[in-house]
Scaffold this motif. Structure first.
Motif, mmCIF file in Angstrom:
data_model
loop_
_atom_site.group_PDB
_atom_site.id
_atom_site.type_symbol
_atom_site.label_atom_id
_atom_site.label_comp_id
_atom_site.label_asym_id
_atom_site.label_seq_id
_atom_site.Cartn_x
_atom_site.Cartn_y
_atom_site.Cartn_z
ATOM 1 N N PHE A 394 0.835 -1.208 0.000
ATOM 2 C CA PHE A 394 0.000 0.000 0.000
ATOM 3 C C PHE A 394 0.874 1.266 0.000
ATOM 4 O O PHE A 394 2.004 1.250 0.516
ATOM 5 C CB PHE A 394 -0.879 0.025 1.253
ATOM 6 N N PRO A 395 0.335 2.369 -0.514
ATOM 7 C CA PRO A 395 1.064 3.634 -0.432
ATOM 8 C C PRO A 395 1.369 4.026 1.019
ATOM 9 O O PRO A 395 0.578 3.765 1.927
ATOM 10 C CB PRO A 395 0.101 4.635 -1.075
ATOM 11 N N ARG A 396 2.494 4.680 1.189
ATOM 12 C CA ARG A 396 2.955 5.061 2.527
ATOM 13 C C ARG A 396 1.997 6.044 3.202
ATOM 14 O O ARG A 396 1.763 5.978 4.416
ATOM 15 C CB ARG A 396 4.352 5.675 2.406
ATOM 16 N N ILE A 398 -1.167 6.284 3.267
ATOM 17 C CA ILE A 398 -2.396 5.746 3.863
ATOM 18 C C ILE A 398 -2.114 4.592 4.813
ATOM 19 O O ILE A 398 -3.039 3.886 5.215
ATOM 20 C CB ILE A 398 -3.384 5.300 2.763
ATOM 21 N N SER A 399 -0.846 4.426 5.204
ATOM 22 C CA SER A 399 -0.468 3.303 6.064
ATOM 23 C C SER A 399 0.472 3.791 7.173
ATOM 24 O O SER A 399 1.662 3.441 7.204
ATOM 25 C CB SER A 399 0.203 2.200 5.240
ATOM 26 N N PRO A 400 -0.022 4.607 8.104
ATOM 27 C CA PRO A 400 0.861 5.246 9.091
ATOM 28 C C PRO A 400 1.464 4.300 10.120
ATOM 29 O O PRO A 400 2.356 4.705 10.861
ATOM 30 C CB PRO A 400 -0.068 6.263 9.771
ATOM 31 N N LEU A 401 1.012 3.058 10.181
ATOM 32 C CA LEU A 401 1.531 2.125 11.184
ATOM 33 C C LEU A 401 2.301 0.962 10.556
ATOM 34 O O LEU A 401 2.689 0.032 11.259
ATOM 35 C CB LEU A 401 0.390 1.589 12.051
ATOM 36 N N ALA A 402 2.507 1.010 9.243
ATOM 37 C CA ALA A 402 3.173 -0.090 8.535
ATOM 38 C C ALA A 402 4.616 0.265 8.195
ATOM 39 O O ALA A 402 4.959 1.434 7.963
ATOM 40 C CB ALA A 402 2.411 -0.434 7.262
ATOM 41 N N LYS A 403 5.459 -0.738 8.149
ATOM 42 C CA LYS A 403 6.877 -0.561 7.840
ATOM 43 C C LYS A 403 7.053 -0.191 6.362
ATOM 44 O O LYS A 403 6.336 -0.696 5.498
ATOM 45 C CB LYS A 403 7.601 -1.874 8.143
ATOM 46 N N VAL A 404 8.006 0.695 6.094
ATOM 47 C CA VAL A 404 8.303 1.075 4.706
ATOM 48 C C VAL A 404 8.745 -0.170 3.932
ATOM 49 O O VAL A 404 9.484 -1.013 4.446
ATOM 50 C CB VAL A 404 9.405 2.148 4.666
ATOM 51 N N HIS A 405 8.270 -0.277 2.696
ATOM 52 C CA HIS A 405 8.614 -1.427 1.858
ATOM 53 C C HIS A 405 10.126 -1.490 1.672
ATOM 54 O O HIS A 405 10.786 -0.473 1.390
ATOM 55 C CB HIS A 405 7.918 -1.305 0.504
ATOM 56 N N GLU A 407 11.841 -2.484 -0.679
ATOM 57 C CA GLU A 407 12.335 -2.263 -2.045
ATOM 58 C C GLU A 407 11.853 -0.945 -2.649
ATOM 59 O O GLU A 407 12.407 -0.494 -3.659
ATOM 60 C CB GLU A 407 11.904 -3.420 -2.952
ATOM 61 N N ASN A 408 10.814 -0.315 -2.059
ATOM 62 C CA ASN A 408 10.279 0.918 -2.645
ATOM 63 C C ASN A 408 9.782 1.832 -1.534
ATOM 64 O O ASN A 408 8.772 1.533 -0.895
ATOM 65 C CB ASN A 408 9.132 0.589 -3.604
ATOM 66 N N PRO A 409 10.436 2.961 -1.281
ATOM 67 C CA PRO A 409 10.071 3.829 -0.164
ATOM 68 C C PRO A 409 8.726 4.526 -0.311
ATOM 69 O O PRO A 409 8.229 5.109 0.656
ATOM 70 C CB PRO A 409 11.219 4.845 -0.125
ATOM 71 N N ARG A 410 8.112 4.487 -1.508
ATOM 72 C CA ARG A 410 6.775 5.084 -1.668
ATOM 73 C C ARG A 410 5.688 4.164 -1.106
ATOM 74 O O ARG A 410 4.549 4.597 -0.931
ATOM 75 C CB ARG A 410 6.482 5.364 -3.146
ATOM 76 N N LEU A 411 6.057 2.931 -0.854
ATOM 77 C CA LEU A 411 5.078 1.921 -0.439
ATOM 78 C C LEU A 411 5.394 1.405 0.960
ATOM 79 O O LEU A 411 6.457 1.672 1.522
ATOM 80 C CB LEU A 411 5.081 0.755 -1.440
ATOM 81 N N THR A 412 4.447 0.650 1.501
ATOM 82 C CA THR A 412 4.646 -0.013 2.785
ATOM 83 C C THR A 412 4.370 -1.503 2.642
ATOM 84 O O THR A 412 3.717 -1.941 1.685
ATOM 85 C CB THR A 412 3.700 0.552 3.864
ATOM 86 N N GLU A 413 4.857 -2.254 3.615
ATOM 87 C CA GLU A 413 4.605 -3.701 3.640
ATOM 88 C C GLU A 413 3.289 -3.941 4.372
ATOM 89 O O GLU A 413 3.252 -4.238 5.567
ATOM 90 C CB GLU A 413 5.772 -4.430 4.280
ATOM 91 N N GLU A 430 4.908 -4.536 10.872
ATOM 92 C CA GLU A 430 4.642 -3.407 11.764
ATOM 93 C C GLU A 430 5.836 -2.450 11.839
ATOM 94 O O GLU A 430 6.993 -2.865 11.914
ATOM 95 C CB GLU A 430 4.307 -3.916 13.171
ATOM 96 N N LEU A 431 5.524 -1.167 11.838
ATOM 97 C CA LEU A 431 6.533 -0.135 11.992
ATOM 98 C C LEU A 431 7.062 -0.177 13.425
ATOM 99 O O LEU A 431 6.295 -0.029 14.380
ATOM 100 C CB LEU A 431 5.923 1.231 11.682
ATOM 101 N N ASN A 432 8.369 -0.375 13.583
ATOM 102 C CA ASN A 432 8.943 -0.436 14.928
ATOM 103 C C ASN A 432 10.064 0.584 15.139
ATOM 104 O O ASN A 432 10.749 0.554 16.158
ATOM 105 C CB ASN A 432 9.459 -1.849 15.242
ATOM 106 N N ASP A 433 10.229 1.491 14.206
ATOM 107 C CA ASP A 433 11.198 2.579 14.329
ATOM 108 C C ASP A 433 10.490 3.771 14.974
ATOM 109 O O ASP A 433 9.618 4.384 14.352
ATOM 110 C CB ASP A 433 11.727 2.951 12.949
ATOM 111 N N PRO A 434 10.821 4.143 16.224
ATOM 112 C CA PRO A 434 10.085 5.217 16.903
ATOM 113 C C PRO A 434 10.219 6.576 16.216
ATOM 114 O O PRO A 434 9.277 7.380 16.245
ATOM 115 C CB PRO A 434 10.698 5.234 18.307
ATOM 116 N N VAL A 435 11.369 6.856 15.598
ATOM 117 C CA VAL A 435 11.543 8.137 14.917
ATOM 118 C C VAL A 435 10.661 8.202 13.674
ATOM 119 O O VAL A 435 9.963 9.197 13.426
ATOM 120 C CB VAL A 435 13.033 8.354 14.546
ATOM 121 N N ASP A 436 10.670 7.122 12.893
ATOM 122 C CA ASP A 436 9.808 7.058 11.705
ATOM 123 C C ASP A 436 8.339 7.144 12.125
ATOM 124 O O ASP A 436 7.539 7.844 11.493
ATOM 125 C CB ASP A 436 10.074 5.758 10.953
#
Length: 527
Positions: A394-396, A398-405, A407-413, A430-436
């Motif tokens: 999914f696009p980054r 619309i996915s504020p809690l998902a880890k960045v893809h 292979e492609n920083p415009r997307l998320t896993e 799941e996004l686990n980087d507190p700064v991100d």
């Protein structure tokens, strides 16, 4: 016993068509019967009844019970009565099915026979007797004793027209369950589905937990909340819209696999797929990613479908759904390209917005590239996904809690699973980087300023939890109600929720005074 000596209930005429009597008068007739029974020393609402078997058990073990002349103690609601002289046949119903009972005045005695003759459809009775088969092959109870267990004061809906108005059915679910046994079956299956999910996750090592329903901040989904107030603390609280942020706190705390069967609440409209109060399962798995979650979900659905149906294929609204084959996996932008020929990955926000305009999409709320991609998917792809399909990456925005893809920083896993044209679950690496995560919350705050009421709030304590360190984690949430719709071939979510949200009848918040209640009782009881 010579069965040929017993009357044949199938040859008996039904009662003459009843004259239509106003409901108020019918209730008064039943109230008079109630008082008559009490005057004869008959308690219409006894404390208990010693039931030996359900009606379904009596039918299942009929051959043994009949051969051994076992005296059974059964109970049920009267749904049909036919009288022929000094004999009465009736159908009793309970959750497990129905059973015909036979009252003969010589067997039960005149007082009991007369009492049963005066009972109405809807009354609940207990009977004791042995089993036999009528000449037409109907398994029947030869009644020896009868006890009135509950006098029904409200008549059942018309037996020919039934209870078909959906609005009335949902408001008066108790009547719906009495009249329509197929509705009861949906909720029996609901219980089996939940049990199957629980067993699957337990066998995979997941620990079931409970997290707060009342929360100082809401999060974990894009939705508007219900607000309440805690008097002692003098603070506003929110009914949770999701369980995600609390469950991930538990992953931080050292739980490797957690899940919750949860009631969530979203302040939104109602339609065939949405109810403001709904049931979900959310789970989180440390050291896993969204690919692992795809496999977990696929295995779980195969197990649930097999437990319920004993097969891998089901029918939903005339369409065969195959859970036995591998679920398809396709990215959101690729699914859009397949349907429209449009490669949104090659476009920036401005060009994508112009393409949306040309395609006739509603531009309201399309504030970034991700929103445009989502709009194209919902308009052009979603309804076509009949067989189980994972829409992923999914696009980054619309996915504020998902880890960045990776292979492609415009997307998320992130993925959502679609079956029969409906979204059935949502999952992330799941996004686990507190700064991100803090940067994402900042972006959500900016979206709220622009009028997005469903954007996430900043949860500083959740950021602090991530600062302690959360391992790589895969997470999943899916709606129980939609799943039950699918597996029971039900068109609307209201069909699978026992008491769906309805617009209130009248002013439910206007309390009746003691005088009002006294007048109501007098009105009910007046001759």
């Amino acid at each position: 016993m010579n069965m040929n000596m017993e009357p044949n209930p199938d040859k008996m005429p039904d009662k003459e068509p009843e004259v239509q009597i106003p409901l108020r008068e019918l209730k008064k007739i039943r109230l008079r019967k109630l008082e008559e029974f009490r005057s004869q020393g008959i308690e219409p609402y006894p404390h208990r009844f010693d039931r030996s078997h359900t009606l379904g058990e009596a039918r299942t073990h009929y051959e043994r019970f009949a051969a051994e002349s076992t005296v059974l103690s059964l109970a049920g609601r009267i749904m049909l009565k036919r009288k022929m002289g000094k004999a009465i046949f009736a159908d009793l119903h309970d959750l497990t099915g129905k059973m015909q009972v036979y009252f003969k005045i010589d067997n039960v005695g005149e007082p009991a026979f007369n009492l049963f003759d005066k009972l109405d459809l809807g009354d609940i009775v207990g009977v004791k007797g042995t089993l036999f088969t009528t000449r037409t092959g109907e398994k029947t109870v030869m009644v020896k004793e009868m006890t009135l267990l509950a006098k029904a004061l409200h008549p059942l809906p018309d037996k020919h027209q039934g209870l078909v108005d959906k609005d009335v059915r949902y408001r008066r679910r108790y009547a719906d369950l009495i009249i329509n046994p197929e509705v009861r079956d949906i909720f029996v299956k609901r219980g089996k589905i939940i049990k199957s999910i629980r067993n699957f996750l337990d066998n995979r090592g997941f620990i079931e937990v409970e997290t707060p329903i009342l929360q100082p901040l809401y999060g974990g989904a894009a939705a508007r909340p219900f607000v309440t107030h805690h008097n002692t603390l003098d603070v506003d609280l929110y009914l949770r819209i999701a369980d995600e942020l609390y469950l991930k706190r538990l992953i931080v705390g050292g739980f490797d696999k957690v899940w919750e069967f949860c009631k969530d609440f979203r302040n939104e409209g109602m339609d065939r797929l949405h109810n403001p109060e709904f049931s979900m399962v959310e789970l989180y798995w440390a050291y896993a990613d969204y690919n692992d979650i795809m496999k977990l979900y696929e295995d779980m659905m195969r197990q649930v479908v097999h437990d319920l149906h004993g097969a891998s294929k089901i029918n939903y609204e005339g369409q065969e759904i195959d859970f036995g084959s591998d679920f398809r996996r396709v990215s959101m932008v690729e699914a859009i390209r397949e349907k429209t020929g449009l490669d949104l990955m090659a476009l920036d926000f401005g060009a994508a917005l112009e393409a949306a305009k040309k395609a006739g999409l509603d531009l309201a709320g399309l504030t970034n590239w991700g929103r445009v991609v989502e709009a194209f998917f919902e308009a052009k792809v979603e309804a076509t996904l009949i067989q189980p399909t994972f829409i992923k990456d999914f696009p980054r925005e619309i996915s504020p809690l998902a880890k960045v893809h990776r292979e492609n920083p415009r997307l998320t896993e992130r993925f959502e699973v679609y079956i029969a044209g409906q979204e059935m679950g949502n999952a992330f690496s799941e996004l686990n980087d507190p700064v991100d995560q803090l940067e994402r919350f900042k972006g959500q705050a900016e979206a709220r300023k622009k009028g997005d009421e469903e954007a996430h709030q900043l949860d500083e304590d959740y950021i602090r939890a991530l600062e302690y360190g959360m391992p790589p984690t895969g997470g999943l949430g899916f709606g129980i109600d939609r799943l039950i719709m699918l597996l029971t071939d039900s068109h609307s979510i209201q069909e699978v929720i026992l008491f769906p949200q309805m617009r209130p009848e009248g002013d439910v918040h206007k309390a009746k005074s003691v005088e009002d209640l006294d007048s109501l009782l007098k009105e009910i009881r007046e001759e």
